[in-house]
Write a protein that holds these residues in place. Sequence first.
Motif, PDB file in Angstrom:
ATOM      1  N   THR A  15      16.268  43.085  61.045  1.00  0.00           N
ATOM      2  CA  THR A  15      15.587  43.432  59.797  1.00  0.00           C
ATOM      3  C   THR A  15      15.694  44.933  59.606  1.00  0.00           C
ATOM      4  O   THR A  15      15.436  45.700  60.535  1.00  0.00           O
ATOM      5  CB  THR A  15      14.106  42.996  59.851  1.00  0.00           C
ATOM      6  N   ALA A  16      16.091  45.329  58.400  1.00  0.00           N
ATOM      7  CA  ALA A  16      16.281  46.748  58.114  1.00  0.00           C
ATOM      8  C   ALA A  16      15.362  47.177  56.978  1.00  0.00           C
ATOM      9  O   ALA A  16      15.207  46.451  55.999  1.00  0.00           O
ATOM     10  CB  ALA A  16      17.736  47.011  57.740  1.00  0.00           C
ATOM     11  N   LEU A  17      14.738  48.344  57.135  1.00  0.00           N
ATOM     12  CA  LEU A  17      14.012  48.952  56.020  1.00  0.00           C
ATOM     13  C   LEU A  17      14.981  49.904  55.333  1.00  0.00           C
ATOM     14  O   LEU A  17      15.580  50.769  55.990  1.00  0.00           O
ATOM     15  CB  LEU A  17      12.789  49.734  56.508  1.00  0.00           C
ATOM     16  N   ALA A  18      15.116  49.763  54.024  1.00  0.00           N
ATOM     17  CA  ALA A  18      16.215  50.438  53.341  1.00  0.00           C
ATOM     18  C   ALA A  18      15.771  51.158  52.083  1.00  0.00           C
ATOM     19  O   ALA A  18      14.986  50.644  51.289  1.00  0.00           O
ATOM     20  CB  ALA A  18      17.299  49.416  52.977  1.00  0.00           C
ATOM     21  N   GLY A  19      16.303  52.375  51.923  1.00  0.00           N
ATOM     22  CA  GLY A  19      16.242  53.068  50.641  1.00  0.00           C
ATOM     23  C   GLY A  19      17.556  52.847  49.923  1.00  0.00           C
ATOM     24  O   GLY A  19      18.009  51.713  49.805  1.00  0.00           O
ATOM     25  N   VAL A  36      14.839  44.964  53.734  1.00  0.00           N
ATOM     26  CA  VAL A  36      13.618  45.142  52.942  1.00  0.00           C
ATOM     27  C   VAL A  36      13.762  46.472  52.205  1.00  0.00           C
ATOM     28  O   VAL A  36      13.843  47.528  52.835  1.00  0.00           O
ATOM     29  CB  VAL A  36      12.373  45.161  53.845  1.00  0.00           C
ATOM     30  N   VAL A  37      13.826  46.399  50.891  1.00  0.00           N
ATOM     31  CA  VAL A  37      14.265  47.565  50.118  1.00  0.00           C
ATOM     32  C   VAL A  37      13.105  48.207  49.339  1.00  0.00           C
ATOM     33  O   VAL A  37      12.274  47.500  48.745  1.00  0.00           O
ATOM     34  CB  VAL A  37      15.403  47.170  49.157  1.00  0.00           C
ATOM     35  N   ASN A  38      13.094  49.511  49.351  1.00  0.00           N
ATOM     36  CA  ASN A  38      12.133  50.310  48.586  1.00  0.00           C
ATOM     37  C   ASN A  38      12.201  49.988  47.096  1.00  0.00           C
ATOM     38  O   ASN A  38      13.283  49.984  46.505  1.00  0.00           O
ATOM     39  CB  ASN A  38      12.456  51.797  48.802  1.00  0.00           C
ATOM     40  N   SER A  95      15.767  48.906  39.167  1.00  0.00           N
ATOM     41  CA  SER A  95      15.434  48.995  40.591  1.00  0.00           C
ATOM     42  C   SER A  95      16.573  49.731  41.300  1.00  0.00           C
ATOM     43  O   SER A  95      17.478  49.107  41.869  1.00  0.00           O
ATOM     44  CB  SER A  95      15.279  47.586  41.186  1.00  0.00           C
ATOM     45  N   PRO A  96      16.543  51.060  41.285  1.00  0.00           N
ATOM     46  CA  PRO A  96      17.712  51.824  41.744  1.00  0.00           C
ATOM     47  C   PRO A  96      18.129  51.517  43.187  1.00  0.00           C
ATOM     48  O   PRO A  96      19.330  51.373  43.456  1.00  0.00           O
ATOM     49  CB  PRO A  96      17.258  53.280  41.584  1.00  0.00           C
ATOM     50  N   ASP A  97      17.155  51.419  44.101  1.00  0.00           N
ATOM     51  CA  ASP A  97      17.555  51.203  45.490  1.00  0.00           C
ATOM     52  C   ASP A  97      18.091  49.790  45.712  1.00  0.00           C
ATOM     53  O   ASP A  97      19.099  49.594  46.401  1.00  0.00           O
ATOM     54  CB  ASP A  97      16.377  51.502  46.433  1.00  0.00           C
ATOM     55  N   SER A 139      11.557  57.091  50.367  1.00  0.00           N
ATOM     56  CA  SER A 139      12.291  55.819  50.445  1.00  0.00           C
ATOM     57  C   SER A 139      11.644  54.903  51.474  1.00  0.00           C
ATOM     58  O   SER A 139      11.340  53.744  51.179  1.00  0.00           O
ATOM     59  CB  SER A 139      13.759  56.067  50.819  1.00  0.00           C
ATOM     60  N   ILE A 140      11.423  55.414  52.684  1.00  0.00           N
ATOM     61  CA  ILE A 140      10.750  54.614  53.712  1.00  0.00           C
ATOM     62  C   ILE A 140       9.235  54.636  53.490  1.00  0.00           C
ATOM     63  O   ILE A 140       8.549  53.621  53.682  1.00  0.00           O
ATOM     64  CB  ILE A 140      11.118  55.133  55.124  1.00  0.00           C
ATOM     65  N   GLY A 141       8.718  55.787  53.029  1.00  0.00           N
ATOM     66  CA  GLY A 141       7.278  55.936  52.787  1.00  0.00           C
ATOM     67  C   GLY A 141       6.667  54.818  51.952  1.00  0.00           C
ATOM     68  O   GLY A 141       5.635  54.248  52.346  1.00  0.00           O
TER      69      GLY A 141
END
Lengths: 311, 311
Positions: free
Chosen positions: B3-7, B30-32, B45-47, B199-201
Amino acid sequence: VITALAGGVGAAKLLRGLVRVHDPAGVTAVVNTGDDLVMHGLHISPDLDTVLYTLGGRNDDERGWGRRGETWTVMEALGALGGEDWFRLGDLDLATHLYRSQRLSQGASLSAVTAELARALGVDVHLVPMSDDPVRTKVTLRDGVEVPFQEYFVRLHHDVAVSSVRFEGADAAAPAPGVLAAVAAAQTVVVCPSNPIVSIGPILAVPGVRAALAARRDRVVAVSPIVAGAALKGPADRLLAELGHESSVRGVAELYAPFAGTLVVDEADGPMAPAVEAAGMRCVVAASVMHSVEDAAVLAQVVTEAALAAR
Amino acid sequence: VITALAGGVGAAKLLRGLVRVHDPAGVTAVVNTGDDLVMHGLHISPDLDTVLYTLGGRNDDERGWGRRGETWTVMEALGALGGEDWFRLGDLDLATHLYRSQRLSQGASLSAVTAELARALGVDVHLVPMSDDPVRTKVTLRDGVEVPFQEYFVRLHHDVAVSSVRFEGADAAAPAPGVLAAVAAAQTVVVCPSNPIVSIGPILAVPGVRAALAARRDRVVAVSPIVAGAALKGPADRLLAELGHESSVRGVAELYAPFAGTLVVDEADGPMAPAVEAAGMRCVVAASVMHSVEDAAVLAQVVTEAALAAR
């Protein structure tokens, strides 16, 4: 000072003629917004745009709608994503919808946005939507299903029988600023050759408009959109018949007589003049099919003289 | 299962590497959505789009954002109308926004729409927005004015000092379906090299996400977006400094240590490894600048091995 009630293509053609024979600054066009829709998040005003593009010299005469030099990049990409692309929005046309949607979301009224677009496109006619409030034409099909106007008109190619039409929101709608004043002040009010049911009908359904016209009935000149029993474009003939009217200049006269004194009919309908007069309207016979701007200017002159003669 | 957290761009690059070394079906991104915006009536939704286009092979690598083969017909026409065109939306890109806006207006969730777009673009990674609820990153500038993220990022070219950042709506937002489960089930959780603040925040601000990560802290591997004190792209370095953090891998480690066990830093930051460890994270030094898909695959392998080694 001339005020015109306008739908789409036929109205835009006549307006182009009217500004040939009158100072555009003295012409107000009150445009149907009953077939406006929100699609893809965008506020689309088909009749306003047709008039804007035509008077702004941006219309595609060959296709008969939309902008000249149009491209379809967005629609093709939308189709590739599996999106709804039955309502064809060209790239240039989309810019108008983006502009309008953004300004409306910022709180601008449809009137204000329309004035901005008119200025940007070099349209010097005073162009106003019939109302800043949402009025939505809904069509009940023979099978009892009610659909928004554009579903009937575009998606179903108006190729289905209709049992009734209503204008959702009309009762609560106010005429846009200046609409009633423009009718009251006009030397001539022109009801353009647009669909009586779904183009002129919504304008008449806005509270106050019908009474304002009736109060100036002698000065109101309508141009029949029905020629020799048929609509030049669109489903006006079928709609009239399906809703219990005659698809003829007589049928039009019966609808318009309460608020309009004169009906201009095409030469093809000359023999119907007595029927129009029996329905309560003066009848003027003229070449009413506009193949060119010159034709439109001649018709505009006829309409103007008809109004003068009626007083 | 990863699982990746992504900007945006940096995350998309690493994800492209991850799917080279892992079965895409086992990868959840999982995208910002904190920098989503509604403009011209369109939900943008840019990211999500950056990740969609990159994994779908549609991205423009040279420009660094948007779609390859993009054209600008609509924006040019919008500019000619006097419309707001500072947020550049290409014709192909617009199709995505029209699709998303239409589906959202029909009641579909952002998750559902994202899945549809992923399928249409041939993306087989499980792509989810951080939340289906609106979370909006707001940036307060030094002069005290608060602006939406994209005003800061695009309109002002992130060329102004920032005094604070908040994530409007985050408290009331729920993680999108599957987000917490994807974190809990992952063998490895990757925090992509994206802006830690904006982005991650926002992802961390969605209730439940930070705790879910902390519960799996040993398996969480972050890649520093700061290399030798500077952001590879965007304002991460300045934002860190302006908000009181160190613009360095140590500054990143201090932010991430509570929920991530390992930080991958670039070879340029090898000498900072002790500082990262002092901040409470294992430190892995590797070539972290991705010039190509091959670079990204190598980095993905490093990240994967780092997670295995940490357990």
